[in-house]
Design a protein around this motif. Sequence first.
Motif, PDB file in Angstrom:
ATOM      1  N   ILE A 161       2.288 -19.030 -11.830  1.00  0.00           N
ATOM      2  CA  ILE A 161       3.589 -18.350 -11.935  1.00  0.00           C
ATOM      3  C   ILE A 161       3.421 -17.102 -12.800  1.00  0.00           C
ATOM      4  CG2 ILE A 161       5.983 -18.551 -12.704  1.00  0.00           C
ATOM      5  CD1 ILE A 161       5.717 -21.580 -12.229  1.00  0.00           C
ATOM      6  N   PRO A 162       3.807 -15.932 -12.304  1.00  0.00           N
ATOM      7  CA  PRO A 162       3.598 -14.689 -13.064  1.00  0.00           C
ATOM      8  C   PRO A 162       4.294 -14.704 -14.420  1.00  0.00           C
ATOM      9  CG  PRO A 162       4.172 -14.212 -10.782  1.00  0.00           C
ATOM     10  CD  PRO A 162       4.394 -15.684 -10.973  1.00  0.00           C
ATOM     11  N   ARG A 163       3.702 -14.014 -15.377  1.00  0.00           N
ATOM     12  CA  ARG A 163       4.224 -14.011 -16.747  1.00  0.00           C
ATOM     13  C   ARG A 163       5.584 -13.329 -16.846  1.00  0.00           C
ATOM     14  NH1 ARG A 163      -0.976 -12.334 -17.593  1.00  0.00           N
ATOM     15  NH2 ARG A 163      -0.326 -10.266 -18.258  1.00  0.00           N
ATOM     16  N   ASN A 202      -5.139 -16.694  -4.942  1.00  0.00           N
ATOM     17  CA  ASN A 202      -6.278 -16.300  -5.774  1.00  0.00           C
ATOM     18  C   ASN A 202      -5.925 -15.139  -6.694  1.00  0.00           C
ATOM     19  OD1 ASN A 202      -7.748 -18.253  -4.433  1.00  0.00           O
ATOM     20  ND2 ASN A 202      -8.715 -16.823  -3.018  1.00  0.00           N
ATOM     21  N   LEU A 203      -5.113 -14.213  -6.184  1.00  0.00           N
ATOM     22  CA  LEU A 203      -4.678 -13.094  -7.031  1.00  0.00           C
ATOM     23  C   LEU A 203      -3.871 -13.607  -8.217  1.00  0.00           C
ATOM     24  CD1 LEU A 203      -4.267 -10.031  -7.585  1.00  0.00           C
ATOM     25  CD2 LEU A 203      -2.170 -10.208  -6.222  1.00  0.00           C
ATOM     26  N   LEU A 204      -2.918 -14.508  -7.966  1.00  0.00           N
ATOM     27  CA  LEU A 204      -2.089 -15.038  -9.051  1.00  0.00           C
ATOM     28  C   LEU A 204      -2.948 -15.743 -10.093  1.00  0.00           C
ATOM     29  CD1 LEU A 204       0.978 -16.461  -7.063  1.00  0.00           C
ATOM     30  CD2 LEU A 204       0.817 -14.283  -8.283  1.00  0.00           C
ATOM     31  N   VAL A 214       3.473 -12.899  -5.390  1.00  0.00           N
ATOM     32  CA  VAL A 214       2.290 -12.082  -5.098  1.00  0.00           C
ATOM     33  C   VAL A 214       2.680 -10.617  -4.908  1.00  0.00           C
ATOM     34  CG1 VAL A 214       0.469 -11.655  -3.385  1.00  0.00           C
ATOM     35  CG2 VAL A 214       0.987 -13.999  -4.118  1.00  0.00           C
ATOM     36  N   ALA A 215       3.740 -10.383  -4.128  1.00  0.00           N
ATOM     37  CA  ALA A 215       4.167  -9.009  -3.844  1.00  0.00           C
ATOM     38  C   ALA A 215       4.599  -8.291  -5.124  1.00  0.00           C
ATOM     39  CB  ALA A 215       5.298  -9.023  -2.831  1.00  0.00           C
ATOM     40  N   ARG A 216       5.382  -8.981  -5.953  1.00  0.00           N
ATOM     41  CA  ARG A 216       5.870  -8.352  -7.174  1.00  0.00           C
ATOM     42  C   ARG A 216       4.749  -8.182  -8.197  1.00  0.00           C
ATOM     43  NH1 ARG A 216      11.602 -11.212  -8.519  1.00  0.00           N
ATOM     44  NH2 ARG A 216      11.754  -9.426  -9.960  1.00  0.00           N
ATOM     45  N   THR A 217       3.762  -9.064  -8.151  1.00  0.00           N
ATOM     46  CA  THR A 217       2.578  -8.901  -9.000  1.00  0.00           C
ATOM     47  C   THR A 217       1.771  -7.696  -8.541  1.00  0.00           C
ATOM     48  OG1 THR A 217       2.449 -11.252  -9.558  1.00  0.00           O
ATOM     49  CG2 THR A 217       0.406  -9.973  -9.695  1.00  0.00           C
ATOM     50  N   ALA A 218       1.553  -7.589  -7.228  1.00  0.00           N
ATOM     51  CA  ALA A 218       0.807  -6.447  -6.685  1.00  0.00           C
ATOM     52  C   ALA A 218       1.516  -5.134  -7.014  1.00  0.00           C
ATOM     53  CB  ALA A 218       0.634  -6.605  -5.179  1.00  0.00           C
ATOM     54  N   ARG A 219       2.829  -5.150  -6.993  1.00  0.00           N
ATOM     55  CA  ARG A 219       3.605  -3.950  -7.343  1.00  0.00           C
ATOM     56  C   ARG A 219       3.355  -3.575  -8.797  1.00  0.00           C
ATOM     57  NH1 ARG A 219       5.001   0.365  -7.370  1.00  0.00           N
ATOM     58  NH2 ARG A 219       7.068   1.289  -7.242  1.00  0.00           N
ATOM     59  N   ARG A 220       3.275  -4.570  -9.664  1.00  0.00           N
ATOM     60  CA  ARG A 220       3.037  -4.318 -11.077  1.00  0.00           C
ATOM     61  C   ARG A 220       1.594  -3.871 -11.341  1.00  0.00           C
ATOM     62  NH1 ARG A 220       7.442  -7.215 -10.706  1.00  0.00           N
ATOM     63  NH2 ARG A 220       8.898  -7.393 -12.461  1.00  0.00           N
ATOM     64  N   ILE A 273       4.154  -4.068  16.780  1.00  0.00           N
ATOM     65  CA  ILE A 273       4.038  -2.908  15.899  1.00  0.00           C
ATOM     66  C   ILE A 273       2.712  -3.022  15.141  1.00  0.00           C
ATOM     67  CG2 ILE A 273       6.534  -2.644  15.617  1.00  0.00           C
ATOM     68  CD1 ILE A 273       6.235  -3.869  12.811  1.00  0.00           C
ATOM     69  N   TYR A 274       2.245  -1.895  14.600  1.00  0.00           N
ATOM     70  CA  TYR A 274       1.015  -1.875  13.808  1.00  0.00           C
ATOM     71  C   TYR A 274       1.365  -1.412  12.394  1.00  0.00           C
ATOM     72  CZ  TYR A 274      -1.481  -2.305  18.229  1.00  0.00           C
ATOM     73  OH  TYR A 274      -1.943  -2.753  19.455  1.00  0.00           O
ATOM     74  N   LEU A 275       0.863  -2.121  11.413  1.00  0.00           N
ATOM     75  CA  LEU A 275       1.097  -1.771  10.019  1.00  0.00           C
ATOM     76  C   LEU A 275      -0.235  -1.477   9.346  1.00  0.00           C
ATOM     77  CD1 LEU A 275       3.725  -4.529   9.087  1.00  0.00           C
ATOM     78  CD2 LEU A 275       4.179  -2.124   9.624  1.00  0.00           C
ATOM     79  N   GLU A 276      -0.338  -0.297   8.749  1.00  0.00           N
ATOM     80  CA  GLU A 276      -1.584   0.108   8.103  1.00  0.00           C
ATOM     81  C   GLU A 276      -1.554  -0.216   6.609  1.00  0.00           C
ATOM     82  OE1 GLU A 276      -2.172   4.220   8.881  1.00  0.00           O
ATOM     83  OE2 GLU A 276      -2.608   3.924  11.025  1.00  0.00           O
ATOM     84  N   GLY A 277      -2.741  -0.510   6.073  1.00  0.00           N
ATOM     85  CA  GLY A 277      -2.825  -0.793   4.649  1.00  0.00           C
ATOM     86  C   GLY A 277      -4.257  -0.752   4.156  1.00  0.00           C
ATOM     87  N   ASP A 278      -4.393  -0.860   2.834  1.00  0.00           N
ATOM     88  CA  ASP A 278      -5.711  -0.915   2.201  1.00  0.00           C
ATOM     89  C   ASP A 278      -6.078  -2.338   1.788  1.00  0.00           C
ATOM     90  OD1 ASP A 278      -6.091   2.048   2.050  1.00  0.00           O
ATOM     91  OD2 ASP A 278      -4.318   1.882   0.756  1.00  0.00           O
ATOM     92  N   VAL A 279      -5.043  -3.134   1.518  1.00  0.00           N
ATOM     93  CA  VAL A 279      -5.241  -4.508   1.048  1.00  0.00           C
ATOM     94  C   VAL A 279      -4.308  -5.424   1.813  1.00  0.00           C
ATOM     95  CG1 VAL A 279      -5.083  -6.076  -0.936  1.00  0.00           C
ATOM     96  CG2 VAL A 279      -5.872  -3.725  -1.265  1.00  0.00           C
ATOM     97  N   LEU A 280      -4.817  -6.583   2.227  1.00  0.00           N
ATOM     98  CA  LEU A 280      -4.003  -7.597   2.902  1.00  0.00           C
ATOM     99  C   LEU A 280      -4.108  -8.889   2.100  1.00  0.00           C
ATOM    100  CD1 LEU A 280      -2.285  -8.280   5.466  1.00  0.00           C
ATOM    101  CD2 LEU A 280      -4.405  -9.173   6.458  1.00  0.00           C
ATOM    102  N   LEU A 281      -2.967  -9.404   1.647  1.00  0.00           N
ATOM    103  CA  LEU A 281      -2.933 -10.632   0.861  1.00  0.00           C
ATOM    104  C   LEU A 281      -2.190 -11.716   1.647  1.00  0.00           C
ATOM    105  CD1 LEU A 281      -2.091  -9.077  -2.620  1.00  0.00           C
ATOM    106  CD2 LEU A 281      -4.315  -9.913  -1.831  1.00  0.00           C
TER     107      LEU A 281
END
Length: 519
Positions: free
Chosen positions: A163-165, A244-246, A276-282, A364-372
């Motif tokens: 759980i994120p801090r 794994n990111l968390l 995960v999304a809000r952590t990646a945003r931070r 649809i196609y969505l582009e990105g650098d990282v996929l979690l």
Amino acid sequence: MAVYAQVEEVIDEATGKIYQAPCQMACPLKMDTQRSHAMIALLSSDIREAKEQMRKIGDEVYEKNPLFPICAYICGKFCETECNYKDETGAVRRRMLLRFLSEHYLPHLESKPPFAPPFSKEKVAIVGSGPGGLTCAYALSKRGYQVTIFEQKSELGGALRYIPRYRLPKEVIDTTLNNMIRIANVKVEFGVKIGGEGKTLDNLKSESYRAIFIATGTILPRPLTIGRDLVPGADLEGIGYGLNLLSDVGQGKVSPQLYQGKKVIVIGGGNVAFDVARTARRLGGDVSVVCLECEDKSSKDGIPADVEEIEGGSEEGIRMVYSRGVQEIMGKNGKFEKIKCPRCTQVWAGNGMFSPEFNFDNVIYLEGDVLLITIGQMWERAIFQQEGLLNEKGRLDADELTLMSNLKEGVFIGGDLKRIGFAVEALRDGMVAAESIERYLSGADLRVGREKEYESAPIPKLLDYKTQPKLKWVPAEERLNFELFEKGFTLEEARGEAMRCLYCGPCKSCKGCVALELQ
């Protein structure tokens, strides 16, 4: 009706029906929500006097839930969902009231004395130190059993550590869990894996452990599939699992600017996906969330994440892509580049089974650098197969009421391992397992007297529902860090919100006023 005991239930003498308030019925631990609210409402307006009173309230709540200082930051899903106010002006904010109590009670934990030895009863092994394992250990130690927790990792807490801090501060986890173990006089062995190349259940039994509770949780991330097939391309560079990111962030293993200048796509629609999304945003990412579910939460195919998570993510700049699956992960030179997303036309079948269907002509196609990938967790199937705990269908086979394995006597199974849910549900399993283990070791019937059925007490409609207070969040532009983003109640606010609960129905002789020596 006649009231029996202090606050646990109301029994109709004419019909024999057992009534509880809807909030208490919904709580997996059957916490007496109304009583603690009544006591908070009666707190002195003088903060010095109120702190002493809060110790009494906290001691009472702690008695039924020694993890309540943690639940105060992450729970509320059950009781608030069934609150009589929910369809009027909004549920009484039980979680925030517990957090107010927790903030003032947590320092008191350091002075709580440990359970007094000797622990003369049999030895019991607990496998896993998540909410279920910890609670079971605490309850058994309190009853005089010699309890040892075997934990694979180097810290207590299991999934609580994911759980994120910004939602659950690390110091709250550490203070609560370390004191819980100290108070319970429970032995903990870290770095011990059960199964595989580690200890086996037979090893534990040979060490005189008379009963074993397994609550190792679901520690493996679920891979991305479409139908029964793995989505191709999942081995490209730039693809990872949100779980794994968390874990890595919780352990301080990642750079604060890990995703700076990168487009991050999170796959999933649950609360963990938003963690995960809000952590990646931070961590500096430009984040999008893609989920099978639709935006309408009232639909059977509606997104499962809590409203607060969706709103919080939106405020922080996270974009949503609803009703889309992932058909293919595409890359270039071995690196992730984009995903192919067909329209999801159904998530759940009419029989309630998870059965996604897609329109592959609408893509649809969505582009990105990282996929979690964050679409769920799994348990380590091979280990439980090796230990003989899986039935012919390959499932963990345990009694729903007692939690004892139907395949190995004296082995009990609970928490997310049994059914993925919320922390408070794992807590309940820990309590249930402790009761079952004591009955098993004493030769008592494991089932008798445990199948009470409650009915929700009828509450008349009110003429004037008091207004629900708004949650107070740090402004989005100031909270893209890992500091706690939600502000707690002041004493005045806590008293006012607890008082709102008292308008739900008449006094039911909970004796909260007596406990605070106000009567």
